[in-house]
Motif scaffolding. Structure first.
Motif, PDB file in Angstrom:
ATOM      1  N   ALA A   1      20.430 -23.476  26.718  1.00 56.99           N
ATOM      2  CA  ALA A   1      21.273 -24.619  27.072  1.00 56.99           C
ATOM      3  C   ALA A   1      22.152 -25.016  25.898  1.00 56.99           C
ATOM      4  O   ALA A   1      23.361 -25.252  26.052  1.00 56.99           O
ATOM      5  N   SER A   2      21.580 -25.043  24.707  1.00 61.62           N
ATOM      6  CA  SER A   2      22.341 -25.417  23.513  1.00 61.62           C
ATOM      7  C   SER A   2      23.448 -24.414  23.228  1.00 61.62           C
ATOM      8  O   SER A   2      24.572 -24.794  22.863  1.00 61.62           O
TER       9      SER A   2
ATOM     10  N   ILE B   1      24.651 -31.669  19.735  1.00 63.17           N
ATOM     11  CA  ILE B   1      23.759 -31.479  20.881  1.00 63.17           C
ATOM     12  C   ILE B   1      22.476 -32.235  20.581  1.00 63.17           C
ATOM     13  O   ILE B   1      21.772 -31.928  19.615  1.00 63.17           O
ATOM     14  N   VAL B   2      22.174 -33.249  21.392  1.00 60.08           N
ATOM     15  CA  VAL B   2      21.045 -34.141  21.133  1.00 60.08           C
ATOM     16  C   VAL B   2      19.927 -33.882  22.140  1.00 60.08           C
ATOM     17  O   VAL B   2      20.148 -33.944  23.354  1.00 60.08           O
ATOM     18  N   LEU B   3      18.745 -33.609  21.637  1.00 58.83           N
ATOM     19  CA  LEU B   3      17.580 -33.403  22.495  1.00 58.83           C
ATOM     20  C   LEU B   3      16.742 -34.675  22.489  1.00 58.83           C
ATOM     21  O   LEU B   3      16.327 -35.144  21.419  1.00 58.83           O
ATOM     22  N   ILE B   4      16.518 -35.273  23.665  1.00 58.54           N
ATOM     23  CA  ILE B   4      15.610 -36.416  23.745  1.00 58.54           C
ATOM     24  C   ILE B   4      14.537 -36.111  24.780  1.00 58.54           C
ATOM     25  O   ILE B   4      14.823 -35.702  25.896  1.00 58.54           O
TER      26      ILE B   4
ATOM     27  N   PHE C   1      26.329 -25.128  25.539  1.00 55.79           N
ATOM     28  CA  PHE C   1      27.126 -26.289  25.140  1.00 55.79           C
ATOM     29  C   PHE C   1      28.005 -25.970  23.930  1.00 55.79           C
ATOM     30  O   PHE C   1      29.143 -26.422  23.837  1.00 55.79           O
ATOM     31  N   LYS C   2      27.480 -25.199  23.006  1.00 54.43           N
ATOM     32  CA  LYS C   2      28.269 -24.781  21.835  1.00 54.43           C
ATOM     33  C   LYS C   2      29.474 -23.961  22.280  1.00 54.43           C
ATOM     34  O   LYS C   2      30.605 -24.167  21.805  1.00 54.43           O
ATOM     35  N   LEU C   3      29.257 -23.054  23.198  1.00 59.71           N
ATOM     36  CA  LEU C   3      30.335 -22.194  23.696  1.00 59.71           C
ATOM     37  C   LEU C   3      31.479 -23.026  24.262  1.00 59.71           C
ATOM     38  O   LEU C   3      32.653 -22.718  24.059  1.00 59.71           O
ATOM     39  N   HIS C   4      31.156 -24.093  24.948  1.00 60.07           N
ATOM     40  CA  HIS C   4      32.168 -24.876  25.649  1.00 60.07           C
ATOM     41  C   HIS C   4      32.833 -25.953  24.785  1.00 60.07           C
ATOM     42  O   HIS C   4      33.736 -26.644  25.259  1.00 60.07           O
TER      43      HIS C   4
END
Length: 278
Positions: free
Chosen positions: A131-132, A143-146, A135-138
């Motif tokens: 998933a990360s 990028i925050v993980l909660i 998001f980096k690609l786009h």
């Protein structure tokens, strides 16, 4: 009479036109949810500075007879939206509902109760990592993980550290915002105690703290009749270390305010520290 009728007709047409114009002029992507955007809306948002995304992590597990299996997913999505709104230039990814919950054979932890879904830590970490990378690609740079569950807080940190090492020469960073969960375990507990709640009521799972948060966010997921029934719920029911009988939305709101404020501050500090180190 005819003139008055025509005037009324024209006024109605103008009113309808104005309403249509206002509706079409309003932003179609005002939501902070990633899944509510079209790909072109998302592209434009990222170009205009919306480069932070929150990945809310929940879990599907038993929460006692008085609370629905999707508690963590509903809660983390709600709170992530509030945090994103405070931060600004931030979107929220779809919640992750499949997380480590124990072993299947033999069943351990919450897997002993019907409805709980588990995956391995390895699979979970790979999911967060993929998933990360997406998001980096786009074009997202923060990028925050909660995570709303205690079992995988360490996995969040592992993934963040691994990707940050790999991406050290890029502007993209992953932040495992474990403050989100820590607030529910410490500051929220202290707030409840100062509000007259007994420590024996709070619990570690499906007790007063847990249930009150859910009542404040989505009361439809709490079965009030079962909550008040006799005998009181206990460990055999999946309620650990607490008594949810006196749970209330008012007590839950105390936690919401703490979680949103504290997590927002932690994310802002993380972003600010990156700027000063560049």
């Amino acid at each position: 009479m005819i003139a008055r009728h025509n005037f009324s007709f024209i006024s109605s047409i103008v009113a309808i036109w104005l309403m249509t114009w206002l509706f079409s002029a309003s932003p179609s992507n005002a939501s902070v949810l990633l899944e509510d955007q079209t790909w072109t809306e998302l592209r434009d948002l990222i170009k205009s500075g919306t480069t932070t995304i929150i990945v809310p992590i929940g879990g599907t597990e038993q929460n006692g007879p008085a609370m629905a299996l999707g508690k963590h997913n509903a809660r983390v999505k709600f709170l992530a939206e509030r945090i994103a709104e405070r931060l600004g230039n931030t979107l929220v990814a779809p919640p992750i509902a499949y997380v480590p919950e124990g072993s299947i054979d033999p069943p351990t932890a919450h897997m002993k109760f019907p409805g709980t879904i588990t995956i391995s830590d390895k699979t979970f970490e790979e999911l967060l990592e993929s998933a990360s990378r997406s998001f980096k690609l786009h074009g997202f740079t923060t990028i925050v993980l909660i995570g709303d569950h205690g079992s995988y807080q360490g996995d969040e940190r592992v993934v963040a550290d691994r990707l940050n090492r790999e991406w050290s020469k890029t502007p993209v960073r992953v932040f495992a915002a474990t403050e989100y969960y820590e607030i529910t375990e410490r500051a929220y507990v202290e707030k409840l105690l100062s509000s007259g709640v007994k420590r024996s009521e709070i619990g570690t799972h499906a007790g007063l703290a847990d249930t009150s948060l859910m009542l404040a966010i989505d009361p439809s997921m709490v079965r009030m009749d079962r909550l008040r029934a006799i005998p009181k719920l206990g460990a055999a029911d999946g309620v650990y270390g607490g008594d949810p009988t006196r749970s209330s939305a008012e007590l839950g709101k105390l936690g919401i305010d703490l979680i949103v404020q504290g997590t927002t501050e932690a994310i802002r500090n993380f972003i600010a520290s990156r700027r000063t180190s560049q």
